[in-house]
Write a protein that holds these residues in place. Structure first.
Motif, PDB file in Angstrom:
ATOM      1  N   LEU B 142      64.815  42.366  43.637  1.00  0.00           N
ATOM      2  CA  LEU B 142      65.257  42.888  45.079  1.00  0.00           C
ATOM      3  C   LEU B 142      66.892  43.331  44.108  1.00  0.00           C
ATOM      4  CD1 LEU B 142      64.924  39.853  46.579  1.00  0.00           C
ATOM      5  CD2 LEU B 142      63.884  41.681  47.209  1.00  0.00           C
ATOM      6  N   SER B 143      66.606  43.719  42.796  1.00  0.00           N
ATOM      7  CA  SER B 143      67.624  44.589  42.638  1.00  0.00           C
ATOM      8  C   SER B 143      69.039  44.042  43.809  1.00  0.00           C
ATOM      9  CB  SER B 143      67.789  45.771  43.123  1.00  0.00           C
ATOM     10  OG  SER B 143      66.398  46.573  42.566  1.00  0.00           O
ATOM     11  N   ALA B 144      69.246  42.498  43.534  1.00  0.00           N
ATOM     12  CA  ALA B 144      70.138  41.718  44.232  1.00  0.00           C
ATOM     13  C   ALA B 144      71.333  41.735  42.442  1.00  0.00           C
ATOM     14  CB  ALA B 144      70.084  40.623  44.564  1.00  0.00           C
ATOM     15  N   LYS B 145      72.499  41.987  43.164  1.00  0.00           N
ATOM     16  CA  LYS B 145      73.336  41.653  42.006  1.00  0.00           C
ATOM     17  C   LYS B 145      74.344  40.987  43.024  1.00  0.00           C
ATOM     18  CE  LYS B 145      73.423  45.663  40.006  1.00  0.00           C
ATOM     19  NZ  LYS B 145      72.799  46.462  41.243  1.00  0.00           N
ATOM     20  N   LEU B 146      74.050  39.521  42.199  1.00  0.00           N
ATOM     21  CA  LEU B 146      74.831  37.776  42.178  1.00  0.00           C
ATOM     22  C   LEU B 146      75.736  37.686  40.926  1.00  0.00           C
ATOM     23  CD1 LEU B 146      72.872  36.177  44.400  1.00  0.00           C
ATOM     24  CD2 LEU B 146      74.387  37.258  44.932  1.00  0.00           C
ATOM     25  N   PRO B 147      77.136  37.453  41.638  1.00  0.00           N
ATOM     26  CA  PRO B 147      77.973  37.061  40.302  1.00  0.00           C
ATOM     27  C   PRO B 147      77.690  35.766  39.305  1.00  0.00           C
ATOM     28  CG  PRO B 147      79.270  36.315  42.109  1.00  0.00           C
ATOM     29  CD  PRO B 147      78.276  37.121  42.623  1.00  0.00           C
ATOM     30  N   SER B 148      76.518  34.931  39.692  1.00  0.00           N
ATOM     31  CA  SER B 148      76.480  33.732  39.101  1.00  0.00           C
ATOM     32  C   SER B 148      75.053  32.720  39.716  1.00  0.00           C
ATOM     33  CB  SER B 148      77.379  32.599  38.646  1.00  0.00           C
ATOM     34  OG  SER B 148      77.316  31.547  38.685  1.00  0.00           O
ATOM     35  N   LEU B 149      74.241  32.570  39.272  1.00  0.00           N
ATOM     36  CA  LEU B 149      73.478  31.859  40.214  1.00  0.00           C
ATOM     37  C   LEU B 149      73.942  30.330  39.987  1.00  0.00           C
ATOM     38  CD1 LEU B 149      69.506  33.183  38.647  1.00  0.00           C
ATOM     39  CD2 LEU B 149      71.570  33.665  40.877  1.00  0.00           C
ATOM     40  N   ARG B 150      74.540  30.066  39.391  1.00  0.00           N
ATOM     41  CA  ARG B 150      75.427  28.295  39.085  1.00  0.00           C
ATOM     42  C   ARG B 150      76.890  28.286  39.770  1.00  0.00           C
ATOM     43  NH1 ARG B 150      71.655  25.097  39.281  1.00  0.00           N
ATOM     44  NH2 ARG B 150      69.399  25.273  37.590  1.00  0.00           N
ATOM     45  N   SER B 151      77.097  28.791  40.602  1.00  0.00           N
ATOM     46  CA  SER B 151      78.031  28.230  41.437  1.00  0.00           C
ATOM     47  C   SER B 151      77.939  28.315  42.958  1.00  0.00           C
ATOM     48  CB  SER B 151      79.101  29.779  41.091  1.00  0.00           C
ATOM     49  OG  SER B 151      78.782  31.168  42.323  1.00  0.00           O
ATOM     50  N   VAL B 153      77.574  29.067  46.809  1.00  0.00           N
ATOM     51  CA  VAL B 153      77.226  30.249  47.524  1.00  0.00           C
ATOM     52  C   VAL B 153      78.694  30.219  48.333  1.00  0.00           C
ATOM     53  CG1 VAL B 153      74.797  29.862  47.274  1.00  0.00           C
ATOM     54  CG2 VAL B 153      76.368  28.834  49.418  1.00  0.00           C
ATOM     55  N   ALA B 154      79.658  29.426  48.384  1.00  0.00           N
ATOM     56  CA  ALA B 154      80.939  29.527  49.067  1.00  0.00           C
ATOM     57  C   ALA B 154      81.700  30.724  48.178  1.00  0.00           C
ATOM     58  CB  ALA B 154      81.661  28.459  49.563  1.00  0.00           C
ATOM     59  N   GLY B 155      81.403  31.048  47.565  1.00  0.00           N
ATOM     60  CA  GLY B 155      82.133  31.784  46.511  1.00  0.00           C
ATOM     61  C   GLY B 155      81.421  33.200  46.786  1.00  0.00           C
ATOM     62  N   LEU B 156      80.490  33.439  47.261  1.00  0.00           N
ATOM     63  CA  LEU B 156      79.851  34.619  47.491  1.00  0.00           C
ATOM     64  C   LEU B 156      80.725  35.666  49.289  1.00  0.00           C
ATOM     65  CD1 LEU B 156      76.025  33.933  46.567  1.00  0.00           C
ATOM     66  CD2 LEU B 156      78.030  34.363  45.212  1.00  0.00           C
ATOM     67  N   SER B 157      80.540  36.778  49.045  1.00  0.00           N
ATOM     68  CA  SER B 157      80.904  37.637  50.190  1.00  0.00           C
ATOM     69  C   SER B 157      79.415  37.615  51.318  1.00  0.00           C
ATOM     70  CB  SER B 157      80.492  39.112  49.528  1.00  0.00           C
ATOM     71  OG  SER B 157      79.709  39.863  49.436  1.00  0.00           O
ATOM     72  N   GLY B 158      80.009  38.112  52.420  1.00  0.00           N
ATOM     73  CA  GLY B 158      79.372  38.042  53.175  1.00  0.00           C
ATOM     74  C   GLY B 158      77.184  38.551  52.617  1.00  0.00           C
ATOM     75  N   GLY B 159      77.536  39.956  52.839  1.00  0.00           N
ATOM     76  CA  GLY B 159      76.349  40.799  51.712  1.00  0.00           C
ATOM     77  C   GLY B 159      75.713  39.813  51.208  1.00  0.00           C
ATOM     78  N   THR B 163      72.044  37.971  51.239  1.00  0.00           N
ATOM     79  CA  THR B 163      71.673  38.423  50.137  1.00  0.00           C
ATOM     80  C   THR B 163      70.388  37.406  49.553  1.00  0.00           C
ATOM     81  OG1 THR B 163      71.923  40.205  49.642  1.00  0.00           O
ATOM     82  CG2 THR B 163      70.454  39.156  47.400  1.00  0.00           C
ATOM     83  N   VAL B 164      71.038  36.155  49.386  1.00  0.00           N
ATOM     84  CA  VAL B 164      70.274  34.888  49.460  1.00  0.00           C
ATOM     85  C   VAL B 164      69.314  34.067  50.142  1.00  0.00           C
ATOM     86  CG1 VAL B 164      71.114  32.527  48.316  1.00  0.00           C
ATOM     87  CG2 VAL B 164      72.075  34.202  47.646  1.00  0.00           C
ATOM     88  N   ALA B 165      70.230  34.229  51.677  1.00  0.00           N
ATOM     89  CA  ALA B 165      69.206  33.916  52.543  1.00  0.00           C
ATOM     90  C   ALA B 165      67.326  34.704  52.363  1.00  0.00           C
ATOM     91  CB  ALA B 165      69.906  34.175  53.668  1.00  0.00           C
ATOM     92  N   ILE B 166      68.479  36.228  52.340  1.00  0.00           N
ATOM     93  CA  ILE B 166      66.767  36.842  52.698  1.00  0.00           C
ATOM     94  C   ILE B 166      65.876  36.343  51.753  1.00  0.00           C
ATOM     95  CG2 ILE B 166      65.783  39.450  52.152  1.00  0.00           C
ATOM     96  CD1 ILE B 166      68.135  39.591  53.683  1.00  0.00           C
ATOM     97  N   ALA B 167      66.450  35.923  50.222  1.00  0.00           N
ATOM     98  CA  ALA B 167      65.709  35.365  48.754  1.00  0.00           C
ATOM     99  C   ALA B 167      65.720  34.100  49.144  1.00  0.00           C
ATOM    100  CB  ALA B 167      67.074  35.767  47.738  1.00  0.00           C
ATOM    101  N   ARG B 168      65.483  33.511  49.847  1.00  0.00           N
ATOM    102  CA  ARG B 168      65.301  31.943  50.508  1.00  0.00           C
ATOM    103  C   ARG B 168      63.956  32.584  51.036  1.00  0.00           C
ATOM    104  NH1 ARG B 168      68.745  27.305  53.062  1.00  0.00           N
ATOM    105  NH2 ARG B 168      68.471  28.789  54.401  1.00  0.00           N
ATOM    106  N   SER B 169      63.936  33.862  52.025  1.00  0.00           N
ATOM    107  CA  SER B 169      63.075  33.650  52.345  1.00  0.00           C
ATOM    108  C   SER B 169      61.213  33.276  51.969  1.00  0.00           C
ATOM    109  CB  SER B 169      63.280  34.761  54.001  1.00  0.00           C
ATOM    110  OG  SER B 169      63.515  35.708  53.468  1.00  0.00           O
ATOM    111  N   LEU B 170      61.899  34.805  50.654  1.00  0.00           N
ATOM    112  CA  LEU B 170      60.715  34.633  50.109  1.00  0.00           C
ATOM    113  C   LEU B 170      60.436  34.244  49.017  1.00  0.00           C
ATOM    114  CD1 LEU B 170      61.909  38.648  48.808  1.00  0.00           C
ATOM    115  CD2 LEU B 170      60.945  37.848  50.773  1.00  0.00           C
ATOM    116  N   VAL B 171      60.862  33.160  48.932  1.00  0.00           N
ATOM    117  CA  VAL B 171      60.141  31.647  48.231  1.00  0.00           C
ATOM    118  C   VAL B 171      59.138  31.302  48.578  1.00  0.00           C
ATOM    119  CG1 VAL B 171      60.433  29.356  46.975  1.00  0.00           C
ATOM    120  CG2 VAL B 171      62.647  31.184  47.544  1.00  0.00           C
ATOM    121  N   GLY B 172      57.802  31.044  48.350  1.00  0.00           N
ATOM    122  CA  GLY B 172      56.571  30.746  49.496  1.00  0.00           C
ATOM    123  C   GLY B 172      55.876  31.780  49.247  1.00  0.00           C
TER     124      GLY B 172
END
Lengths: 416, 274
Positions: B142-151, B153-159, B163-172
């Motif tokens: 998805l060319s998504a840029k996230l700082p860390s997969l292991r921190s 999600v409260a630390g992430l920006s709105g965008g 991104t995480v929410a959309i990526a989650r919908s793609l699991v499955g």
């Protein structure tokens, strides 16, 4: 013929986190400070607090850090600490159980009456007590799931009702002595890990820790993920080994490590593994973090909360049995007084948030060490119960303030 | 059990294949007719914008598609089969994933845990490494840029959270992804991030149903726009040709008259013809 190479081996994650540089103490301290500023303090404040308490108590009375007293202190942790494990689970799903003290008192009463008056065998008596705890947890869960009764209220009602049941069962006696040759009494009062075995046990723990770290690193490399440095795993394992062996040696100057404390720690480790490594544990954190998000993800929220509440009452039952074994008696005062609040305070002081979703099983261990150190130290000083209550209350207040402050810091750093 | 198979889902969906067809969907809540005789098509590799004023019935339609409410009348055809979507889990298993406006992430869990929430991969214990690897490769696709997969999600920006929410919908590997106001709470840069992501979904061959108020976003990424007004179809627009004024008029009903209805009907036919 020309060769065509697909660049399939492109790394999935670009920056390997601290892979090749290896372990440096300065780097570890720096990352610790960075996390602390962001409000992610981990167990550090509790460990510092514990060190301060031990130092102060030792200055006030030089018997405090003697092997004899520390052996005693660890044994005292077992019963309320076991109850605190259950509290951690209940707090993690953002619920509360105020009846743990009464439940532990009831289980003590069942133990006393079952063994002495009804002539039940010890396994049967323990099974009956645990069944009572199970039923209680299911009642709370049903009240919450079917009627929407908040656990705060349901368990407050339980606190009174169970105390009444405890008095009813004890009847006119008020206090029942449990024979000293009962297994649970001997277990709580006289059983210690043999000296030689304790050193082997300590070494086994360190080796197991190292093996699990290495296995995890191997799995991560296998899946093309950054694995962290091996030297830090080895350094930590060696440090763990040294600390445990020295502790064993010191406690072995007296009776050594008591069996009840070992049982307590084993339970903490089991619950920690369940919480951090199983689907159930993940769902417990999810429910505590956001009940709506958990529900939408298809998690059976009521079942997860019920499992935490039932485990909470079961650990309270077990803690009550251990406490009764320790004093070889069940009385109307079993489980009353400070038991309830000490168990909840231990979980919170150890770092489990009252707001749900944050914390771990080890907070029961750390928290109960703090609570019992204060209680034990003040008893050595011959201070009145009144002063003990006030000081324990003050420490709890500090712990809750730390919880709130770190929460606010996390919010400020966007990690709420 | 759960697998992320982007390649497979893209291959299985023939470009242009009608993934989802609604015909004559109606839904009433008591005396309120929320939806009346609504038609809607979503094709593979297509972004369809669902537009409408407040109370137009967009949310009701989303809830019917995601299995929250059953429709009173009408048929839902998914990949050629008439289906009934009885529950959110049924919708997900069928291959319709919904990303709600409030995202529903667990702030205390990290990115990987959120992606696999409710469908964790286990071999007795959690298979953390398998999940982290799959999460990492999914986000990379998805060319998504996230700082860390292991921190957390409260630390992430709105965008990033979106991104995480959309990526989650793609699991499955769902065929159809429904996005409910994905850019409503975002700034300019973050909106661009999410729009890129939506284009990535189209490239992967998903059918995307984009619910939004924002005409600029619609113009940016959507292929077609379907307008609802007062629970009824009120026009379908090929965004290459339609003007903002036409679309706004259809949303607000400002020029509702026999003339615009004829124009809308024509546009609908043209839309179905392609």
């Amino acid at each position: 013929m020309s060769t065509i190479k697909d660049d399939l081996a492109a790394p999935v994650v670009a920056a390997p986190a601290g892979g090749p540089e290896g372990f440096s103490p300065a780097g570890a301290v720096a990352s610790l400070l960075r996390r602390a500023r962001g409000g992610d303090v981990g167990p550090l404040p509790v460990i510092i607090g514990l060190a301060v308490i031990w130092a102060v108590m030792q200055v006030l009375n030089d018997a405090f850090l003697s092997p004899r007293n520390l052996v005693n202190l660890l044994t005292q942790c077992a019963s309320v600490g076991t109850i605190a494990i259950g509290v951690v689970l209940v707090l993690l799903v953002a619920q509360i159980d105020l009846s743990i003290g009464s439940m532990s008192g009831l289980s003590a009463a069942i133990l006393g009456v079952g063994l002495t008056q009804l002539g039940w065998s010890l396994p049967v008596t323990i099974a009956v007590a645990l069944a009572a705890g199970l039923v209680l947890g299911l009642v709370y869960s049903a009240a919450l799931a079917w009627f929407g009764v908040p656990t705060f209220v349901a368990t407050l009602a339980g606190l009174l009702a169970l105390l009444g049941l405890q008095l009813q069962i004890l009847g006119t006696h008020g206090s029942i002595n449990i024979p000293f040759d009962t297994w649970i009494v001997r277990f709580m009062q006289q059983m210690y890990v043999p000296r030689a075995a304790s050193y082997v046990l300590a070494a086994a723990v360190a080796v197991l820790y190292l093996l699990s770290r290495l296995a995890r690193a191997r799995r991560r490399r296998h899946h093309g993920l950054p694995a962290g440095s091996q030297s830090s795993a080895i350094a930590l394992s060696v440090a763990l080994l040294v600390v445990l062996e020295v502790a064993c040696w010191y406690l072995n100057q007296d009776h050594g490590i008591s069996a009840p404390f070992v049982l307590f720690v084993v339970l903490v480790v089991i619950i920690d593994i369940l919480l951090s490594r199983t689907r159930w544990g993940r769902q417990v954190y999810a429910v505590g973090g956001s009940i709506e998000a958990a529900r939408r993800a298809g998690i059976n929220v009521h079942r997860i909360i019920a499992s935490a509440l039932v485990l909470g009452t079961l650990f309270a039952t077990l803690g009550g049995l251990l406490a009764a074994g320790r004093i070889a008696a069940a009385s109307t005062s079993s489980g009353t007084g400070t038991v309830n609040l000490n168990a909840i305070a231990a979980a919170v002081i150890g770092g489990t948030s009252l707001f749900g979703g944050r914390g771990n099983a080890y907070s029961a261990l750390l928290g109960i060490l703090v609570i019992q150190s204060i209680a034990n130290g003040l008893t050595l000083l011959n201070l009145a119960a009144s002063v003990q209550f006030m000081i324990t209350g003050g420490v709890l207040m500090v712990a809750v303030i730390v919880d709130s402050l770190t929460r606010r810091r996390r919010a400020a750093h966007g990690r709420a | 059990m759960t697998q992320i198979e982007p390649a497979q889902s893209a291959a299985a969906a023939v470009p242009g294949e009608a993934l989802l067809s609604l015909r004559g969907i109606s839904k009433a809540f008591g005396a309120v007719q929320a939806l009346a005789d609504v038609d809607l098509d979503v094709h593979a590799g297509e972004v369809v914008a669902l537009l409408g004023d407040n109370g137009a019935g967009k949310s009701t339609l989303v809830k019917i598609l995601s299995g929250v409410h059953p429709p009173d009348a009408g048929t839902i055809t998914f990949r050629g089969d008439v289906v009934s979507i009885g529950s959110p889990v049924a919708a997900r298993e069928l291959g319709i994933a919904t990303v709600y406006q409030d995202l529903a992430l667990c702030d205390n869990l990290d990115v990987v845990a959120n992606l696999f929430l409710g469908r964790e991969q286990t071999k007795v214990l959690l298979s953390e490494e398998v999940m982290e690897q799959q999460a990492s490769s999914l986000l990379q696709q998805l060319s998504a840029k996230l700082p860390s997969l292991r921190s957390p999600v409260a630390g992430l920006s709105g965008g990033q959270r979106q991104t995480v929410a959309i990526a989650r919908s793609l699991v499955g590997s769902p065929a159809v992804v429904i996005l409910d106001e994905p850019t409503a709470a975002l700034g300019v840069a973050q909106t661009a991030e999410v729009l890129n992501l939506i284009e990535r979904l189209r490239e992967r061959g998903h059918g995307v149903l984009l619910i939004t108020h924002n005409l600029v976003d619609v113009k940016e990424v959507a292929d077609r726009a379907v307008v609802l007004r007062l629970g009824r179809n009120n026009g379908m627009f090929d965004l290459q040709h339609a003007s903002d004024e036409q679309i706004v008029a259809a949303i607000t009903g400002a020029t509702t008259s026999a003339v615009t209805r004829r124009a809308a009907a024509k546009a609908t036919k043209a839309g179905e013809g392609e």
